[in-house]
Scaffold this motif. Structure first.
Motif, PDB file in Angstrom:
ATOM      1  N   GLU A  33       0.841  -1.206   0.000  1.00 61.49           N
ATOM      2  CA  GLU A  33       0.000   0.000   0.000  1.00 61.49           C
ATOM      3  C   GLU A  33       0.870   1.247   0.000  1.00 61.49           C
ATOM      4  OE1 GLU A  33      -2.659  -2.485   3.139  1.00 61.49           O
ATOM      5  OE2 GLU A  33      -0.580  -1.839   3.220  1.00 61.49           O
ATOM      6  N   SER A  34       0.294   2.326  -0.474  1.00 62.07           N
ATOM      7  CA  SER A  34       0.945   3.631  -0.409  1.00 62.07           C
ATOM      8  C   SER A  34      -0.123   4.708  -0.427  1.00 62.07           C
ATOM      9  CB  SER A  34       1.901   3.816  -1.596  1.00 62.07           C
ATOM     10  OG  SER A  34       1.203   3.755  -2.819  1.00 62.07           O
ATOM     11  N   GLY A  35       0.269   5.916   0.002  1.00 59.11           N
ATOM     12  CA  GLY A  35      -0.616   7.058  -0.140  1.00 59.11           C
ATOM     13  C   GLY A  35      -1.233   7.592   1.128  1.00 59.11           C
ATOM     14  N   GLY A  36      -0.984   6.979   2.260  1.00 54.91           N
ATOM     15  CA  GLY A  36      -1.539   7.515   3.494  1.00 54.91           C
ATOM     16  C   GLY A  36      -0.855   8.804   3.894  1.00 54.91           C
ATOM     17  N   GLY A  37      -1.351   9.410   4.972  1.00 54.66           N
ATOM     18  CA  GLY A  37      -0.737  10.630   5.449  1.00 54.66           C
ATOM     19  C   GLY A  37      -1.667  11.428   6.331  1.00 54.66           C
ATOM     20  N   GLY A  96     -12.005  17.781   5.332  1.00 58.73           N
ATOM     21  CA  GLY A  96     -12.431  18.343   4.069  1.00 58.73           C
ATOM     22  C   GLY A  96     -11.478  18.083   2.928  1.00 58.73           C
ATOM     23  N   GLY A  97     -10.294  17.622   3.253  1.00 61.45           N
ATOM     24  CA  GLY A  97      -9.288  17.360   2.226  1.00 61.45           C
ATOM     25  C   GLY A  97      -9.460  16.004   1.584  1.00 61.45           C
ATOM     26  N   SER A  98      -8.482  15.662   0.740  1.00 54.58           N
ATOM     27  CA  SER A  98      -8.526  14.421  -0.028  1.00 54.58           C
ATOM     28  C   SER A  98      -7.212  13.677   0.080  1.00 54.58           C
ATOM     29  CB  SER A  98      -8.803  14.717  -1.507  1.00 54.58           C
ATOM     30  OG  SER A  98     -10.058  15.343  -1.699  1.00 54.58           O
ATOM     31  N   LYS A 152     -13.171  13.236   6.932  1.00 56.98           N
ATOM     32  CA  LYS A 152     -13.626  13.640   8.255  1.00 56.98           C
ATOM     33  C   LYS A 152     -12.670  13.062   9.308  1.00 56.98           C
ATOM     34  CE  LYS A 152     -18.445  13.247   6.730  1.00 56.98           C
ATOM     35  NZ  LYS A 152     -19.760  12.596   6.993  1.00 56.98           N
ATOM     36  N   PRO A 153     -12.618  13.676  10.476  1.00 51.22           N
ATOM     37  CA  PRO A 153     -11.751  13.119  11.535  1.00 51.22           C
ATOM     38  C   PRO A 153     -12.066  11.658  11.842  1.00 51.22           C
ATOM     39  CG  PRO A 153     -12.430  15.338  12.113  1.00 51.22           C
ATOM     40  CD  PRO A 153     -13.190  14.982  10.869  1.00 51.22           C
ATOM     41  N   GLU A 154     -13.313  11.268  11.716  1.00 56.16           N
ATOM     42  CA  GLU A 154     -13.682   9.875  11.989  1.00 56.16           C
ATOM     43  C   GLU A 154     -13.202   8.905  10.914  1.00 56.16           C
ATOM     44  OE1 GLU A 154     -15.705  12.550  11.962  1.00 56.16           O
ATOM     45  OE2 GLU A 154     -17.706  12.044  11.175  1.00 56.16           O
ATOM     46  N   ASP A 155     -12.622   9.398   9.847  1.00 52.91           N
ATOM     47  CA  ASP A 155     -12.007   8.530   8.848  1.00 52.91           C
ATOM     48  C   ASP A 155     -10.587   8.133   9.245  1.00 52.91           C
ATOM     49  OD1 ASP A 155     -13.537  10.565   6.337  1.00 52.91           O
ATOM     50  OD2 ASP A 155     -14.173   8.570   6.981  1.00 52.91           O
ATOM     51  N   THR A 156     -10.094   8.696  10.321  1.00 59.69           N
ATOM     52  CA  THR A 156      -8.744   8.382  10.790  1.00 59.69           C
ATOM     53  C   THR A 156      -8.623   6.909  11.134  1.00 59.69           C
ATOM     54  OG1 THR A 156      -8.319  10.607  11.614  1.00 59.69           O
ATOM     55  CG2 THR A 156      -7.078   8.815  12.628  1.00 59.69           C
ATOM     56  N   GLY A 157      -7.506   6.309  10.744  1.00 58.60           N
ATOM     57  CA  GLY A 157      -7.262   4.912  11.064  1.00 58.60           C
ATOM     58  C   GLY A 157      -6.155   4.351  10.190  1.00 58.60           C
ATOM     59  N   VAL A 158      -5.872   3.089  10.397  1.00 60.88           N
ATOM     60  CA  VAL A 158      -4.937   2.365   9.533  1.00 60.88           C
ATOM     61  C   VAL A 158      -5.756   1.684   8.450  1.00 60.88           C
ATOM     62  CG1 VAL A 158      -3.178   0.586   9.366  1.00 60.88           C
ATOM     63  CG2 VAL A 158      -3.310   2.035  11.415  1.00 60.88           C
ATOM     64  N   TYR A 159      -5.419   1.948   7.230  1.00 63.38           N
ATOM     65  CA  TYR A 159      -6.145   1.401   6.091  1.00 63.38           C
ATOM     66  C   TYR A 159      -5.364   0.218   5.516  1.00 63.38           C
ATOM     67  CZ  TYR A 159      -9.518   5.190   6.081  1.00 63.38           C
ATOM     68  OH  TYR A 159     -10.539   6.050   6.426  1.00 63.38           O
ATOM     69  N   TYR A 160      -6.080  -0.873   5.329  1.00 62.86           N
ATOM     70  CA  TYR A 160      -5.469  -2.103   4.845  1.00 62.86           C
ATOM     71  C   TYR A 160      -6.063  -2.498   3.494  1.00 62.86           C
ATOM     72  CZ  TYR A 160      -3.833  -2.807   9.645  1.00 62.86           C
ATOM     73  OH  TYR A 160      -3.228  -2.666  10.866  1.00 62.86           O
ATOM     74  N   CYS A 161      -5.189  -2.844   2.589  1.00 65.44           N
ATOM     75  CA  CYS A 161      -5.603  -3.409   1.315  1.00 65.44           C
ATOM     76  C   CYS A 161      -5.892  -4.897   1.516  1.00 65.44           C
ATOM     77  CB  CYS A 161      -4.484  -3.212   0.293  1.00 65.44           C
ATOM     78  SG  CYS A 161      -4.811  -3.874  -1.343  1.00 65.44           S
ATOM     79  N   ASN A 162      -6.879  -5.402   0.810  1.00 69.05           N
ATOM     80  CA  ASN A 162      -7.275  -6.806   0.963  1.00 69.05           C
ATOM     81  C   ASN A 162      -7.588  -7.427  -0.391  1.00 69.05           C
ATOM     82  OD1 ASN A 162      -9.939  -8.649   1.126  1.00 69.05           O
ATOM     83  ND2 ASN A 162      -8.658  -9.056   2.901  1.00 69.05           N
ATOM     84  N   VAL A 163      -7.147  -8.657  -0.556  1.00 74.06           N
ATOM     85  CA  VAL A 163      -7.576  -9.467  -1.694  1.00 74.06           C
ATOM     86  C   VAL A 163      -8.166 -10.752  -1.129  1.00 74.06           C
ATOM     87  CG1 VAL A 163      -6.856 -10.805  -3.699  1.00 74.06           C
ATOM     88  CG2 VAL A 163      -5.897  -8.535  -3.308  1.00 74.06           C
ATOM     89  N   ASN A 208      -5.940 -12.041   2.035  1.00 77.31           N
ATOM     90  CA  ASN A 208      -4.576 -11.558   1.987  1.00 77.31           C
ATOM     91  C   ASN A 208      -4.594 -10.088   2.369  1.00 77.31           C
ATOM     92  OD1 ASN A 208      -3.080 -13.904   0.379  1.00 77.31           O
ATOM     93  ND2 ASN A 208      -5.039 -13.548  -0.606  1.00 77.31           N
ATOM     94  N   TRP A 209      -3.653  -9.680   3.218  1.00 77.30           N
ATOM     95  CA  TRP A 209      -3.655  -8.318   3.743  1.00 77.30           C
ATOM     96  C   TRP A 209      -2.335  -7.633   3.469  1.00 77.30           C
ATOM     97  CZ3 TRP A 209      -8.156  -6.457   5.545  1.00 77.30           C
ATOM     98  CH2 TRP A 209      -9.117  -7.360   5.989  1.00 77.30           C
ATOM     99  N   GLY A 210      -2.405  -6.323   3.230  1.00 75.41           N
ATOM    100  CA  GLY A 210      -1.219  -5.507   3.174  1.00 75.41           C
ATOM    101  C   GLY A 210      -0.774  -5.139   4.575  1.00 75.41           C
ATOM    102  N   GLN A 211       0.294  -4.363   4.648  1.00 80.42           N
ATOM    103  CA  GLN A 211       0.862  -4.001   5.950  1.00 80.42           C
ATOM    104  C   GLN A 211       0.124  -2.845   6.601  1.00 80.42           C
ATOM    105  OE1 GLN A 211       2.064  -3.025   3.073  1.00 80.42           O
ATOM    106  NE2 GLN A 211       2.678  -0.881   3.274  1.00 80.42           N
ATOM    107  N   GLY A 212      -0.706  -2.160   5.836  1.00 83.27           N
ATOM    108  CA  GLY A 212      -1.467  -1.037   6.371  1.00 83.27           C
ATOM    109  C   GLY A 212      -0.773   0.298   6.148  1.00 83.27           C
ATOM    110  N   THR A 213      -1.586   1.315   5.976  1.00 84.98           N
ATOM    111  CA  THR A 213      -1.065   2.685   5.833  1.00 84.98           C
ATOM    112  C   THR A 213      -1.924   3.617   6.673  1.00 84.98           C
ATOM    113  OG1 THR A 213      -0.429   4.401   4.228  1.00 84.98           O
ATOM    114  CG2 THR A 213      -2.431   3.166   3.730  1.00 84.98           C
ATOM    115  N   GLN A 214      -1.270   4.492   7.411  1.00 86.15           N
ATOM    116  CA  GLN A 214      -1.970   5.372   8.351  1.00 86.15           C
ATOM    117  C   GLN A 214      -2.592   6.556   7.629  1.00 86.15           C
ATOM    118  OE1 GLN A 214      -2.356   5.113  11.860  1.00 86.15           O
ATOM    119  NE2 GLN A 214      -3.727   6.860  11.600  1.00 86.15           N
ATOM    120  N   VAL A 215      -3.842   6.808   7.940  1.00 85.61           N
ATOM    121  CA  VAL A 215      -4.545   8.006   7.478  1.00 85.61           C
ATOM    122  C   VAL A 215      -4.988   8.775   8.711  1.00 85.61           C
ATOM    123  CG1 VAL A 215      -6.602   8.892   6.312  1.00 85.61           C
ATOM    124  CG2 VAL A 215      -5.314   6.997   5.302  1.00 85.61           C
ATOM    125  N   THR A 216      -4.592  10.029   8.795  1.00 85.05           N
ATOM    126  CA  THR A 216      -4.967  10.870   9.919  1.00 85.05           C
ATOM    127  C   THR A 216      -5.618  12.124   9.391  1.00 85.05           C
ATOM    128  OG1 THR A 216      -3.096  10.052  11.218  1.00 85.05           O
ATOM    129  CG2 THR A 216      -4.168  12.063  11.978  1.00 85.05           C
TER     130      THR A 216
END
Length: 115
Positions: A6-10, A15-17, A86-97, A104-112
């Motif tokens: 995974e990539s792209g967290g941050g 209101g952002g993207s 939104k602030p409630e979207d904060t968390g570790v996001y995992y890709c899954n197949v 199968n799971w990815g290592q996770g990427t943090q979204v804050t």
């Protein structure tokens, strides 16, 4: 076996993207469902969105209209475009197949998302 990166967290203001990307390698069967899940401390991992090979999608009610999942079958990638965060979207996001062999799971990427 499937490997997921995974990539792209941050960090982003409310209101952002953000756009998350996941690249899968290994044997990806045509029947596999790709998706994104998220988890916050103390809570179970929850579904965010899934997409089939034929691009049929499913979203959690909390993200409908704000998030868009997409899949490139030729490249074995799955992306998650997240708008109006939104602030409630904060968390570790995992890709899954998911296929007949299991999950199968990815290592996770943090979204804050800051308020």
């Amino acid at each position: 076996q499937v490997q997921l990166v995974e990539s792209g967290g941050g960090l982003v203001q409310a209101g952002g993207s953000l756009r998350l990307s996941c690249a899968a390698s290994g044997t990806i069967f045509g029947s596999s469902v790709m998706g994104w899940y998220r988890q916050v401390p103390g809570k179970q991992r929850e579904l965010v969105a899934t997409i089939t090979r034929s691009h049929s999608t499913n979203y959690a009610d909390s993200v409908k209209g704000r998030f868009t999942i997409s899949r490139d079958n030729a490249k074995n990638t799955v992306d998650l475009q997240m708008n109006s965060l939104k602030p409630e979207d904060t968390g570790v996001y995992y890709c899954n197949v998911k296929d007949f062999r299991g999950d199968n799971w990815g290592q996770g990427t943090q979204v804050t998302v800051s308020s």
